[in-house]
Design a protein around this motif. Structure first.
Motif, short mmCIF file in Angstrom:
data_model
loop_
_atom_site.label_atom_id
_atom_site.label_comp_id
_atom_site.label_asym_id
_atom_site.label_seq_id
_atom_site.Cartn_x
_atom_site.Cartn_y
_atom_site.Cartn_z
N UNK A 1 0.83 -1.20 0.00
CA UNK A 1 0.00 0.00 0.00
C UNK A 1 0.87 1.25 0.00
N UNK A 2 1.95 1.22 0.79
CA UNK A 2 2.86 2.36 0.85
C UNK A 2 3.59 2.54 -0.48
N UNK A 3 4.01 1.41 -1.10
CA UNK A 3 4.69 1.49 -2.39
C UNK A 3 3.76 2.07 -3.45
N UNK A 4 2.49 1.64 -3.43
CA UNK A 4 1.53 2.14 -4.41
C UNK A 4 1.34 3.64 -4.24
N UNK A 5 1.22 4.08 -2.98
CA UNK A 5 1.02 5.51 -2.72
C UNK A 5 2.22 6.31 -3.23
N UNK A 6 3.42 5.82 -2.99
CA UNK A 6 4.61 6.50 -3.48
C UNK A 6 4.66 6.51 -5.00
N UNK A 7 4.23 5.39 -5.62
CA UNK A 7 4.28 5.27 -7.08
C UNK A 7 3.37 6.28 -7.76
N UNK A 8 2.12 6.40 -7.29
CA UNK A 8 1.19 7.32 -7.95
C UNK A 8 1.62 8.77 -7.75
N UNK A 9 2.23 9.04 -6.62
CA UNK A 9 2.72 10.41 -6.37
C UNK A 9 3.93 10.72 -7.24
N UNK A 10 4.79 9.72 -7.38
CA UNK A 10 6.00 9.91 -8.17
C UNK A 10 5.69 10.14 -9.64
N UNK A 11 4.68 9.44 -10.16
CA UNK A 11 4.35 9.59 -11.59
C UNK A 11 3.30 10.67 -11.85
N UNK A 12 2.86 11.37 -10.79
CA UNK A 12 1.93 12.49 -10.97
C UNK A 12 0.53 12.08 -11.34
N UNK A 13 0.11 10.89 -10.89
CA UNK A 13 -1.24 10.39 -11.22
C UNK A 13 -2.23 10.92 -10.18
N UNK A 14 -2.96 11.98 -10.52
CA UNK A 14 -3.88 12.62 -9.57
C UNK A 14 -5.02 13.29 -10.31
N UNK B 1 -4.64 6.98 -16.52
CA UNK B 1 -3.64 6.11 -15.91
C UNK B 1 -2.71 5.55 -16.96
N UNK B 2 -3.28 5.18 -18.11
CA UNK B 2 -2.49 4.56 -19.18
C UNK B 2 -1.41 5.50 -19.71
N UNK B 3 -1.66 6.82 -19.64
CA UNK B 3 -0.67 7.79 -20.12
C UNK B 3 0.58 7.78 -19.25
N UNK B 4 0.43 7.36 -18.00
CA UNK B 4 1.56 7.37 -17.06
C UNK B 4 1.97 5.96 -16.65
N UNK B 5 1.54 4.98 -17.45
CA UNK B 5 1.72 3.59 -17.04
C UNK B 5 3.19 3.20 -16.96
N UNK B 6 4.04 3.74 -17.83
CA UNK B 6 5.47 3.39 -17.80
C UNK B 6 6.09 3.76 -16.46
N UNK B 7 5.86 4.99 -16.02
CA UNK B 7 6.43 5.45 -14.75
C UNK B 7 5.81 4.71 -13.57
#
Length: 354
Positions: free
Chosen positions: A40-53, A89-95
């Motif tokens: 859960x923590x990794x997922x939260x960091x991942x979406x923040x890192x790739x700017x998915x908001x 989401x698909x636009x940022x899927x690589x990151x």
């Protein structure tokens, strides 16, 4: 009255409180098992890192995980998407995949569109996609969709076999295609030296100029023609053998082919032993695909792959590598063993004789 006394007795109340605490603990334990804290923590960091908001600066939240019964080692991530759509989401899927250290092989909405299901496979379970001559696939695209490609590999990594497989795919699935071959070493492809379109050693200069002139004629006609593929082996060695002025001229012609050739169906496929910006000038950024066989240095990774995927490269065995396709992402590849190389060469000869 006695029953009321039982329900209101301190012993009963303490028992009910203990039961409620145990039940709450069990629920929390089940939730922890279904959605591990570290994930859960990794997922939260991942979406923040790739700017998915979303527009309110809210990030998707991992709610639950479960095993995908249809795919070994697959995990289904149930995500509260806070209005972020699957296309977003698909636009940022690589990151996102790079941060999660795995691949998202499918996405769909749950029972409610406020939840997205991500089907995820950890990187350690990702198996290489085979590159072999009997089908038209080049990773996640067809050989008919292949535009410009860079093939990197040191001696013994399978680069020559990979290029021959690509040529055989062109021969089989592009029946009207013409193949031009620049074989600077005049060794691995010397069996095609008697066929039209073959240029060896110093003749490679003439070969690139002939291909470029054919492209310019098609450009002047203003219409696309039949597909023409320029296969270049040992581009780095070829360029380094030339004087600076001639090398820059040929690099500029290759750059123009990479930028404009697509519209007229002129497609370069370039093989080199190691990536070096001096070989390409500005042309390197115009390759649609890059197949890097073997293990690149950190500098080589940064030179060839976008920052969003460079961190996902893993150790490769013999004939293994990574394929990056613009708009599709990164996947691990393995060049198949070809038991009958003569049959492969025969298919290529047929195409070169067109």
């Amino acid at each position: 009255m006695k029953l009321l006394e039982v329900f209101t007795s301190p012993e009963f109340i303490r028992s009910m409180i203990a039961f409620a605490l145990i039940l709450t603990g069990l629920v929390c334990l089940v939730q922890l098992i279904r959605t591990p804290f570290f994930l859960k923590r990794r997922f939260d960091r991942a979406v923040r890192r790739c700017g998915l908001r979303n527009a309110r600066e809210e990030y998707p939240v991992l709610v639950r995980t479960k095993r995908d019964r249809e795919r070994k080692h697959g995990i289904i991530l149930k995500v509260k998407n806070v209005g972020v759509s699957i296309p977003d989401t698909d636009k940022r899927i690589d990151r996102l995949q790079a941060s999660l250290n795995g691949i998202v092989y499918r996405m769909e909405y749950g029972r409610k569109t406020s939840y997205t299901l991500m089907f995820f496979l950890p990187q350690k379970y990702v198996r290489p996609t085979l590159l072999f001559p009997s089908d038209e696939a080049v990773g996640s695209i067809s050989i008919k969709q292949l535009i410009n490609m860079l093939v990197i590999g040191a001696t013994g990594t399978g680069k020559t076999v990979a290029i021959k497989i690509l040529m055989a795919k062109i021969a089989k699935f592009q029946p009207n295609a013409k193949i031009w071959l620049l074989d600077f070493k005049r060794f691995d492809f010397r069996g095609f030296s008697s066929f039209p379109g073959y240029y060896g050693y110093t003749d490679c200069i003439q070969g690139l100029n002939d291909f470029y002139d054919a492209f310019k004629r098609q450009q002047e006609a203003g219409v696309e023609g039949e597909p023409n593929y320029l296969i270049i082996d040992e581009w780095g060695s070829f360029i380094m053998s030339l004087d600076k002025k001639e090398a820059e001229l040929l690099k500029s012609k290759l750059a123009e082919l990479l930028m404009l050739g697509r519209a007229y169906r002129f497609f370069p496929i370039v093989g080199i032993q190691r990536p070096d910006s001096s070989y390409f000038s500005a042309a390197r950024d115009n390759f649609q695909c890059c197949l890097a066989l073997g293990n690149l240095s950190p500098e080589g990774r940064r030179m060839v792959f976008p920052d969003s995927v460079a961190g996902r490269l893993v150790e490769c065995r013999t004939r293994e590598g990574h394929l990056y396709i613009d708009g599709k992402g990164l996947e691990k590849m393995r060049v198949a063993d070809v038991p009958d190389m003569e049959a492969l060469d025969s298919a290529i000869r047929e195409a070169m004789n067109r």
